[in-house]
Design an enzyme around this catalytic site. Structure first.
Site, short mmCIF file in Angstrom:
data_model
loop_
_atom_site.label_atom_id
_atom_site.label_comp_id
_atom_site.label_asym_id
_atom_site.label_seq_id
_atom_site.Cartn_x
_atom_site.Cartn_y
_atom_site.Cartn_z
N CYS A 1 0.87 -1.18 0.00
CA CYS A 1 0.00 0.00 0.00
C CYS A 1 0.91 1.23 0.00
O CYS A 1 1.81 1.34 0.82
CB CYS A 1 -0.87 -0.01 1.26
SG CYS A 1 -1.69 1.56 1.52
N GLU B 1 10.53 -0.82 -10.04
CA GLU B 1 9.34 -0.79 -10.91
C GLU B 1 8.04 -0.56 -10.13
O GLU B 1 7.15 -1.41 -10.13
CB GLU B 1 9.27 -2.08 -11.72
CG GLU B 1 10.42 -2.24 -12.66
CD GLU B 1 10.28 -3.42 -13.62
OE1 GLU B 1 9.48 -4.33 -13.34
OE2 GLU B 1 10.97 -3.42 -14.65
N CYS C 1 -3.84 0.60 -4.70
CA CYS C 1 -4.42 0.00 -3.50
C CYS C 1 -5.71 0.75 -3.18
O CYS C 1 -5.76 1.97 -3.31
CB CYS C 1 -3.41 0.11 -2.36
SG CYS C 1 -4.08 -0.41 -0.77
N CYS D 1 -7.46 0.40 -0.18
CA CYS D 1 -7.79 0.22 1.25
C CYS D 1 -8.38 1.52 1.82
O CYS D 1 -8.39 2.55 1.16
CB CYS D 1 -6.52 -0.18 2.02
SG CYS D 1 -5.37 1.17 2.24
N CYS E 1 -6.13 4.49 1.68
CA CYS E 1 -6.02 5.09 0.34
C CYS E 1 -7.29 5.86 0.00
O CYS E 1 -7.23 6.93 -0.63
CB CYS E 1 -5.74 4.01 -0.71
SG CYS E 1 -4.05 3.37 -0.59
N GLU F 1 17.66 -2.26 -16.99
CA GLU F 1 17.47 -3.70 -17.14
C GLU F 1 17.21 -4.01 -18.60
O GLU F 1 16.57 -3.23 -19.31
CB GLU F 1 16.25 -4.20 -16.35
CG GLU F 1 16.39 -4.23 -14.86
CD GLU F 1 15.13 -4.82 -14.20
OE1 GLU F 1 14.45 -5.64 -14.83
OE2 GLU F 1 14.83 -4.42 -13.07
N HIS G 1 15.13 -17.45 -16.16
CA HIS G 1 15.28 -16.17 -16.88
C HIS G 1 16.74 -16.02 -17.32
O HIS G 1 17.66 -16.38 -16.59
CB HIS G 1 14.89 -15.02 -15.95
CG HIS G 1 14.74 -13.70 -16.64
ND1 HIS G 1 15.82 -13.00 -17.16
CD2 HIS G 1 13.65 -12.94 -16.91
CE1 HIS G 1 15.38 -11.88 -17.70
NE2 HIS G 1 14.07 -11.81 -17.56
#
Ligand code: GAL
Length: 700
Positions: free
Chosen positions: A128, A163, A168, A170, A173, A328, A379
């Protein structure tokens, strides 16, 4: 129009960095029980010419296994090991994933989804953003990291979290959202009700407490509410990020901070969920993670390359052209596509140098070493489970490392673009929220990319900017499908054209204002007068429908969307060829004060865009820095500091290509390879890096 000359070189992100960064995400926290592996990593990094790694991205549990008990020894060792080989560390704050004890003891950190279901502990990137406890815990840990490593010679940058994404719903929020709204609407519900057109379906709010975030089991029909929620999610994420960087900035004011942005797959585009332009003021450098699906079955390699280029250019432009970092990428394959295809030999070098060509001062991977278990064990990585330098991937990575070392002088040079394409997150959100048109074919990103490609194919540098960015340094500004035209943006566009700029707008532009309210007669689209026309209707086409436009004697196919426009002062340049709006305008131009405003009324085949922008570029005498024609699939990108221009010739096709450089450019010798001719042969996926100094080209 003032000539904008870029005469500067940006400094690297830290005084100890000399050149381009090369390395990637490194997870030594997973290998603490294998000291021999950690030792070998250092040797292999030297062999691969790696000079930088991101560490501690998911290291929280390794540092704080129990609340208040800290173990930094493993991280000290990694930092020291890197320093011992003269390498750099991008030190992460580990808020991207949290230890189980934290979720258990403080359940408020767990997210609630849009259906109001509280999530269980697990996975990552799912906290959150409002939770005071999560904010307190992350800031406290960041403070400890900053205090501990502030003077460490390997530390060059803070890699904040990983990232950020998601939302959220809740109670915390909801409350924060209501506060955000009160702030935005000056505590006046009437203002909010008007902006949201809440009289519709009796949705008028009479108390702030009645407002809830959008939900598929609740309210999701008030476009203004949904748009404000998305804006709030970005703001709340930025706010969380600012809370994370506060101790870092206090304790290590000279260490750059950044958080890594994402792209979108399978067609490479910018990540939709967060308006990254709102982060730009708070990151010292833009960083992003690029995972194009190379060698796929739905588009040509060069098309994917052009889409990727679009995102590189957007992210570079977010901070005024300052070089960004590719943080990346995969050296071989990913593990999350439907089909995880290997990068073919040469592709890693090509795609990596493409990032550099567009302004990256780094090539970084996910991941340095494959993990042994869990979801990313298969990966791609520089070091395979085999754990040795004798693999194709390692060898190619090492070759790239030495190539990057030889390109170090490129660092800090940027891109000098006279053309800007507007890509705007809020516009995208509003457009996709709108009910109408041919929803499935909106293709906003693809449309921006198609306009962009017309320049990419010619090697003409382009900036990609959000709508609220400064336009004054450009000669041509193109705004495809700018459905949401904020009054402020309209004013900036008017000023741009008034002072001599060329503006290109398209179908489906200027329909709603900043509140997602349609422009009406008493409050019309502020650009109609500049465009010299009025848009009367928009037709959506079925796949089988036929329509075309005729421009300069050529017929071009049209699909998806056709506007029926009524010119006022605009000159008609092209007309529709079929149906009841045959012979009505499809392309117009209007002279407005010192500038020109074009309007493209229909979605045309790309051949039209190529021809139209070729003409526009030639009217403006814009070309690539050496004025050459490029074969299909060959990209020419340039970086410059105003004196020296670096050229990257890249072959994104499966055939050898030949590029002819005019004799006027004297070709210097390639170091150690003898003279080269003006006829440059580019085998499949090859890259040539040239240097243009005062009229000559030198290969570096
Ligand atoms: C990124 C993420 C990395 C890793 C990678 C795999 O989105 O930041 O941690 O999961 O994807 O491709």
């Amino acid at each position: 129009m003032e000539e904008w000359v870029l005469l500067k070189r940006f400094s690297t992100i830290h005084p100890s960095v000399n050149g381009l960064l090369y390395g990637g995400d490194y997870n030594p926290d997973q290998w603490q029980a294998y000291p021999e592996v950690l030792q070998k990593d250092v040797e292999l990094m030297k062999l691969a010419n790696v000079n930088a790694v991101s560490v501690n991205i998911f290291g929280w549990a390794a540092i704080e296994a129990e609340e208040g008990t800290y173990t930094f020894g493993w991280l000290d060792d990694v930092m020291d090991n890197m320093a011992s080989i003269g390498g750099h560390i991008l030190l992460s704050t580990p808020s991207g994933a949290r230890p189980a004890w934290l979720s258990k003891k403080y359940p408020e950190v767990l997210r609630v989804n849009e259906k109001r279901q509280k999530q269980l502990h697990g996975q990552r990137h799912n906290h959150c953003f409002t939770s005071p406890i999560y904010r307190e815990k992350t800031a406290a840990l960041n403070k400890m990291l900053a205090e501990r490593y502030k003077d460490h010679p390997a530390l060059i940058m803070w890699h904040v979290s990983n990232e950020y994404s998601g939302e959220c719903h809740c109670d915390l929020c909801q409350e924060a959202f209501r506060e955000w709204l009160k702030n935005k609407y000056d505590h006046q519900l009437e203002k909010l009700n008007h902006a949201w057109w809440a009289t519709f379906w009796s949705h008028t709010f009479t108390d702030w407490d009645q407002i809830e975030s959008p939900s598929s089991i609740g309210e999701n029909q008030i476009h203004g509410l949904t748009l404000d929620w998305k804006r709030f999610v970005t703001d709340q994420t930025v706010d969380f990020y600012r809370n994370e960087i506060k101790p870092l900035k206090e304790i290590t004011p000279n260490i750059a901070v950044s958080t890594n942005f994402m792209g979108e797959n399978p067609h490479m585009g910018p990540f939709e969920g967060l308006d990254y332009s709102r982060f730009a003021d708070y990151v010292d450098v833009i960083t992003w993670d690029a995972y194009p699906a190379w060698h796929n079955e739905w588009e040509k390699t060069w098309q994917l390359a052009a889409n990727t280029a679009f995102v590189h250019d957007l992210y570079r432009s977010l901070k005024g052209g300052q070089p960004f970092l590719l943080l990346e990428s995969t050296p071989s394959l990913v593990n999350w596509q439907i089909t995880n295809k290997l990068k073919r030999p040469g592709m890693n070098l090509l795609s990596s140098l493409q990032a550099v060509a567009h302004g990256s001062d780094s090539v970084m991977y996910f991941q340095w070493r494959k993990s042994r278990g869990s979801s990313e064990k298969l990966h791609g990585a520089v070091v395979d489970h085999y754990g040795n330098e004798n693999t194709r991937v390692f060898k190619e990575a090492a070759e790239l490392g030495s190539r990057l070392a030889s390109l170090k002088e490129v660092a800090g040079a940027s891109v000098d673009a006279k053309v800007a394409i507007i890509y705007d997150w809020e516009n995208r959100w509003a457009l996709y929220e709108a009910q109408g048109f041919a929803k499935k074919h909106l293709d906003y990103v693809k449309t921006c990319e198609e306009h962009y490609q017309a320049f990419w194919k010619k090697g003409i540098p382009v900036d990609v900017i959000p709508a609220h960015y400064d336009l004054s340094s450009y000669e041509i500004v193109i705004a495809p499908m700018l459905y949401m035209l904020k009054r402020e943006t309209a004013q900036a566009i008017l000023t741009f054209v008034e002072s001599g700029g060329t503006y290109v707008s398209t179908y489906m532009s200027g329909i709603v204002d900043e509140n997602d309210l349609c422009y009406i007669e008493s409050d019309p689209n502020p650009l109609f007068q500049m465009l010299g026309l009025r848009v009367n209707e928009i037709d959506s086409l079925y796949k089988a429908d036929q329509q075309s436009v005729n421009w300069e004697g050529h017929s071009y196919q049209v699909s998806d969307f056709c506007e029926i426009v009524e010119p006022m002062s605009a000159t008609v340049l092209a007309e529709y060829e079929l149906d009841f709006y045959k012979n009505s305008p499809a392309l117009t131009v209007n002279t407005y004060k010192k500038g020109q405003a074009y309007h493209i009324s229909a979605r045309t085949e790309t051949g039209f865009l190529d021809a139209f922008y070729e003409k526009l570029a030639s009217d403006h005498q814009l070309s690539n820095p050496i004025g050459i024609e490029l074969p299909e699939g060959v990209s020419l990108q340039s970086r410059t500091d105003g004196e020296t221009t670096y050229l990257f010739l890249m072959n994104f096709t499966e055939e050898t290509q030949v590029v002819n450089i005019p004799e006027t450019y004297e070709l210097k010798e390639i170091v150690g390879e003898g003279p080269i001719s003006n006829e440059v042969i580019l085998p499949t996926y090859d890259v040539r890096t040239l240097k243009l100094v005062k009229g000559s080209v030198e290969v570096i």
